[in-house]
Design an enzyme around this catalytic site. Structure first.
Site, PDB file in Angstrom:
ATOM      1  N   GLU A   1       0.837  -1.208   0.000  1.00 56.37           N
ATOM      2  CA  GLU A   1       0.000   0.000   0.000  1.00 56.37           C
ATOM      3  C   GLU A   1       0.873   1.261   0.000  1.00 56.37           C
ATOM      4  O   GLU A   1       0.630   2.217  -0.736  1.00 56.37           O
ATOM      5  CB  GLU A   1      -0.905  -0.038   1.243  1.00 56.37           C
ATOM      6  CG  GLU A   1      -1.545   1.285   1.571  1.00 56.37           C
ATOM      7  CD  GLU A   1      -2.641   1.188   2.641  1.00 56.37           C
ATOM      8  OE1 GLU A   1      -2.960   0.085   3.088  1.00 56.37           O
ATOM      9  OE2 GLU A   1      -3.164   2.249   3.003  1.00 56.37           O
TER      10      GLU A   1
ATOM     11  N   GLY B   1      -0.853  31.803  -8.989  1.00 58.43           N
ATOM     12  CA  GLY B   1      -1.526  32.968  -8.413  1.00 58.43           C
ATOM     13  C   GLY B   1      -2.981  32.661  -8.100  1.00 58.43           C
ATOM     14  O   GLY B   1      -3.330  31.534  -7.725  1.00 58.43           O
ATOM     15  N   GLY B   2      -3.843  33.642  -8.294  1.00 59.28           N
ATOM     16  CA  GLY B   2      -5.271  33.482  -7.979  1.00 59.28           C
ATOM     17  C   GLY B   2      -5.917  32.368  -8.770  1.00 59.28           C
ATOM     18  O   GLY B   2      -6.833  31.694  -8.276  1.00 59.28           O
TER      19      GLY B   2
ATOM     20  N   LEU C   1       2.540  29.458  -8.013  1.00 58.90           N
ATOM     21  CA  LEU C   1       2.934  29.985  -9.324  1.00 58.90           C
ATOM     22  C   LEU C   1       1.708  30.384 -10.154  1.00 58.90           C
ATOM     23  O   LEU C   1       1.762  31.300 -10.963  1.00 58.90           O
ATOM     24  CB  LEU C   1       3.773  28.928 -10.046  1.00 58.90           C
ATOM     25  CG  LEU C   1       4.322  29.294 -11.417  1.00 58.90           C
ATOM     26  CD1 LEU C   1       5.689  28.642 -11.618  1.00 58.90           C
ATOM     27  CD2 LEU C   1       3.400  28.881 -12.547  1.00 58.90           C
TER      28      LEU C   1
ATOM     29  N   GLY D   1      -2.860   5.579   5.344  1.00 60.93           N
ATOM     30  CA  GLY D   1      -1.947   4.432   5.213  1.00 60.93           C
ATOM     31  C   GLY D   1      -0.658   4.603   6.003  1.00 60.93           C
ATOM     32  O   GLY D   1       0.397   4.104   5.604  1.00 60.93           O
TER      33      GLY D   1
HETATM   34  C1  LIG Z   1      -9.878   9.685   2.403  1.00 64.15           C
HETATM   35  C2  LIG Z   1      -9.421   8.604   3.320  1.00 64.15           C
HETATM   36  C3  LIG Z   1      -9.437   7.288   2.894  1.00 64.15           C
HETATM   37  C4  LIG Z   1      -9.061   6.251   3.762  1.00 64.15           C
HETATM   38  N1  LIG Z   1      -9.195   4.941   3.349  1.00 64.15           N
HETATM   39  C5  LIG Z   1      -9.050   3.940   4.262  1.00 64.15           C
HETATM   40  C6  LIG Z   1      -9.381   2.583   3.920  1.00 64.15           C
HETATM   41  O1  LIG Z   1      -9.764   2.270   2.786  1.00 64.15           O
HETATM   42  N2  LIG Z   1      -9.284   1.630   4.895  1.00 64.15           N
HETATM   43  C7  LIG Z   1      -8.864   1.916   6.160  1.00 64.15           C
HETATM   44  O2  LIG Z   1      -8.802   1.006   6.978  1.00 64.15           O
HETATM   45  N3  LIG Z   1      -8.530   3.189   6.509  1.00 64.15           N
HETATM   46  C8  LIG Z   1      -8.615   4.201   5.602  1.00 64.15           C
HETATM   47  N4  LIG Z   1      -8.303   5.496   5.944  1.00 64.15           N
HETATM   48  C9  LIG Z   1      -7.850   5.776   7.313  1.00 64.15           C
HETATM   49  C10 LIG Z   1      -6.400   6.224   7.411  1.00 64.15           C
HETATM   50  O3  LIG Z   1      -5.530   5.153   7.154  1.00 64.15           O
HETATM   51  C11 LIG Z   1      -6.238   6.857   8.802  1.00 64.15           C
HETATM   52  O4  LIG Z   1      -6.892   8.116   8.750  1.00 64.15           O
HETATM   53  C12 LIG Z   1      -4.798   7.014   9.205  1.00 64.15           C
HETATM   54  O5  LIG Z   1      -4.216   5.756   9.460  1.00 64.15           O
HETATM   55  C13 LIG Z   1      -4.653   7.892  10.468  1.00 64.15           C
HETATM   56  O6  LIG Z   1      -5.493   7.438  11.493  1.00 64.15           O
HETATM   57  P1  LIG Z   1      -6.467   8.487  12.220  1.00 64.15           P
HETATM   58  O7  LIG Z   1      -7.153   9.292  11.194  1.00 64.15           O
HETATM   59  O8  LIG Z   1      -7.279   7.749  13.198  1.00 64.15           O
HETATM   60  O9  LIG Z   1      -5.466   9.455  13.006  1.00 64.15           O
HETATM   61  P2  LIG Z   1      -4.848   9.222  14.450  1.00 64.15           P
HETATM   62  O10 LIG Z   1      -4.330   7.853  14.586  1.00 64.15           O
HETATM   63  O11 LIG Z   1      -5.818   9.705  15.452  1.00 64.15           O
HETATM   64  O12 LIG Z   1      -3.637  10.242  14.407  1.00 64.15           O
HETATM   65  C14 LIG Z   1      -3.833  11.645  14.318  1.00 64.15           C
HETATM   66  C15 LIG Z   1      -2.509  12.299  14.066  1.00 64.15           C
HETATM   67  O13 LIG Z   1      -1.679  12.059  15.209  1.00 64.15           O
HETATM   68  C16 LIG Z   1      -0.336  11.958  14.837  1.00 64.15           C
HETATM   69  N5  LIG Z   1       0.233  10.716  15.368  1.00 64.15           N
HETATM   70  C17 LIG Z   1      -0.296   9.471  15.368  1.00 64.15           C
HETATM   71  N6  LIG Z   1       0.541   8.591  15.960  1.00 64.15           N
HETATM   72  C18 LIG Z   1       1.624   9.302  16.361  1.00 64.15           C
HETATM   73  C19 LIG Z   1       2.848   8.992  17.033  1.00 64.15           C
HETATM   74  N7  LIG Z   1       3.131   7.722  17.412  1.00 64.15           N
HETATM   75  N8  LIG Z   1       3.734   9.988  17.281  1.00 64.15           N
HETATM   76  C20 LIG Z   1       3.464  11.251  16.908  1.00 64.15           C
HETATM   77  N9  LIG Z   1       2.337  11.612  16.257  1.00 64.15           N
HETATM   78  C21 LIG Z   1       1.440  10.652  15.992  1.00 64.15           C
HETATM   79  C22 LIG Z   1      -0.293  12.025  13.299  1.00 64.15           C
HETATM   80  O14 LIG Z   1       0.056  13.339  12.923  1.00 64.15           O
HETATM   81  C23 LIG Z   1      -1.722  11.728  12.883  1.00 64.15           C
HETATM   82  O15 LIG Z   1      -2.048  12.365  11.641  1.00 64.15           O
HETATM   83  C24 LIG Z   1      -8.613   6.553   5.074  1.00 64.15           C
HETATM   84  C25 LIG Z   1      -8.555   7.884   5.497  1.00 64.15           C
HETATM   85  C26 LIG Z   1      -8.971   8.898   4.654  1.00 64.15           C
HETATM   86  C27 LIG Z   1      -8.955  10.314   5.174  1.00 64.15           C
END
Ligand SMILES: Cc1cc2nc3c(=O)[nH]c(=O)nc-3n(C[C@H](O)[C@H](O)[C@H](O)COP(=O)(O)OP(=O)(O)OC[C@H]3O[C@@H](n4cnc5c(N)ncnc54)[C@H](O)[C@@H]3O)c2cc1C
Length: 389
Positions: A243, A349-350, A347, A373
């Protein structure tokens, strides 16, 4: 590194490019507006061999190596919708590799082969409302009951979730065992107790559907368990590698398209009497961005090379060294592509802020890369552990 692409890879690349440019890109405005695209896209991609190029012939693939998947991921951004590109990559490189690695002959025939033909739409259901990065803390539970498992819980952010023909779902079979208590299941989309909740409205990737899913007393036959009980976390970590690498090569290619569009715009747009491209500031900026993007591509290819050597040549699990390379690539690509997107929009702009220009959509869409991911910060935490800190 010599080019990993043979004439066969390049022919396949042309097939994907034509599909994207002729059959998908003309619909971009409509599908982004409708926040959906039709199912025929999956069937047509299957017909063209796009999903199965890097899968063995025994399961309905073409028997190619992993570089076919890299070539595909580099061409898909030409459809102009990261949402469609992601939905197709979920089908070929995110949901289905687990079935290939763990599935029985019957499971492969029932789920993998039709997915590669584009007849069944696949979704990977791992993330939950309270557990994304920290997968080991998922709360969906699967309890054994005779010849079935009964599953209760919820998933969120699931790409292809509103219309999936089946889910590759991760649940806890031993809720007290953390990472050592997770198991994968195949769940047909029409299973009783599976309910599609809200379709999430997103800031980008508008054309893909992203769903909340609920499971209430959902009964799944034990024959749909994938691999061994309580080994799901280990399998997931392996699955993440395809992935992530494919997301990297796709994002770099997207970055190159943004630079291409920025150069075309800069040749055309005049300010203070001459085209922007004649300004040394933008010439140097575009040179620097190109250098960073090429470095990001090279690192991604190192990860892809490791993956191909481990999985396709040596037929073993992805090594720790390859996992480290792939994680490093995802961190680096995320930072570079964000910078490329931001500067290319600047680059314009608006006009970069206006929907008619593809850079507006590309800028929004790329933002997901540093979150989905494996968020950049989570990967840094993970690589630090791999480096023994
Ligand atoms: C459009 C979209 C499509 C997706 N598709 C899929 C899918 O098909 N299947 C699926 O299972 N999931 C899917 N996801 C989920 C995606 O993989 C998760 O959003 C991602 O793994 C982050 O998990 P979370 O959103 O719960 O953030 P959280 O785990 O709550 O983390 C929030 C933020 O905390 C920070 N953070 C986390 N851990 C640490 C650490 N150890 N140290 C420091 N900072 C940290 C990072 O900045 C992170 O962005 C999708 C998400 C989106 C938005």
């Amino acid at each position: 590194m010599a080019s990993p692409f043979t004439e066969e890879h390049q022919q396949f690349r042309r097939t994907v490019r034509l599909f994207c440019e002729r059959e998908l890109a003309p619909h971009a405005v409509e599908w982004e507006r409708d926040e959906s695209f039709p199912d025929w896209v999956f069937r047509r991609a299957g017909e063209l061999g796009i999903f199965g190029a890097h899968y063995p012939k025994e399961v309905g693939g073409a028997g190619g190596d992993y570089w076919f998947s890299v070539a595909k991921s580099e061409e898909l951004p030409r459809c102009g919708m990261a949402g469609v590109s992601m939905a197709l990559l979920v089908q070929s490189d995110m949901a289905t590799p687990v079935i290939h690695d763990l599935g029985s002959a019957e499971q492969k025939e029932e789920f993998l082969a039709p997915a590669l033909r584009g007849e069944k739409i696949a979704a990977l259901a791992v993330s939950e409302p309270a557990a994304g990065s920290d997968v080991a803390s998922i709360e969906t539970v699967a309890r054994r009951d005779g010849d079935d498992y009964v599953i209760d819980g919820a998933k969120t952010f699931i790409t292809n979730g509103t219309r999936a023909g089946f889910l590759v779902l991760l649940a806890k079979t031993d809720p007290r065992a953390g990472a050592h208590g997770c198991t994968f299941f195949l769940v047909p989309g029409d299973t009783k107790g599976l309910r599609v909740g809200k379709k999430l409205r997103k800031i980008g990737n508008h054309s893909s559907d992203t769903a909340e899913l609920h499971f209430e007393e959902m009964r799944v036959p034990a024959r749909y368990r994938l691999g061994e009980e309580n080994m799901g976390f280990k399998y997931l970590m392996q699955n993440f590698q395809s992935e992530r690498i494919i997301a990297c090569t796709s994002a770099v290619s997207n970055g190159a398209l943004m630079i291409e569009a920025a150069i075309a715009y800069a040749r055309d747009r005049k300010t203070f009497g001459k085209p922007l491209i004649e300004r040394e500031y933008w010439q140097h900026k575009l040179v620097d961005l190109t250098a960073k993007l090429e470095a990001a591509r090279a690192l991604s290819y190192r990860g892809a090379e490791g993956y191909n050597d481990d999985k396709y040549l040596a037929r073993r699990d992805v090594s720790r060294e390859t996992v480290k390379l792939i994680s490093l690539a995802k961190i680096f690509v995320g930072d570079v592509v964000s910078e490329v997107a931001d500067q290319c929009l600047q680059l314009h702009g608006g006009w970069g802020y206006v929907e008619e220009f593809p850079i507006a959509r590309a800028w929004r869409d790329q933002r997901l890369f540093r979150i989905g991911g494996g968020a950049t910060e989570t990967l840094r935490y993970y690589v630090a552990k791999l480096m023994g800190f």
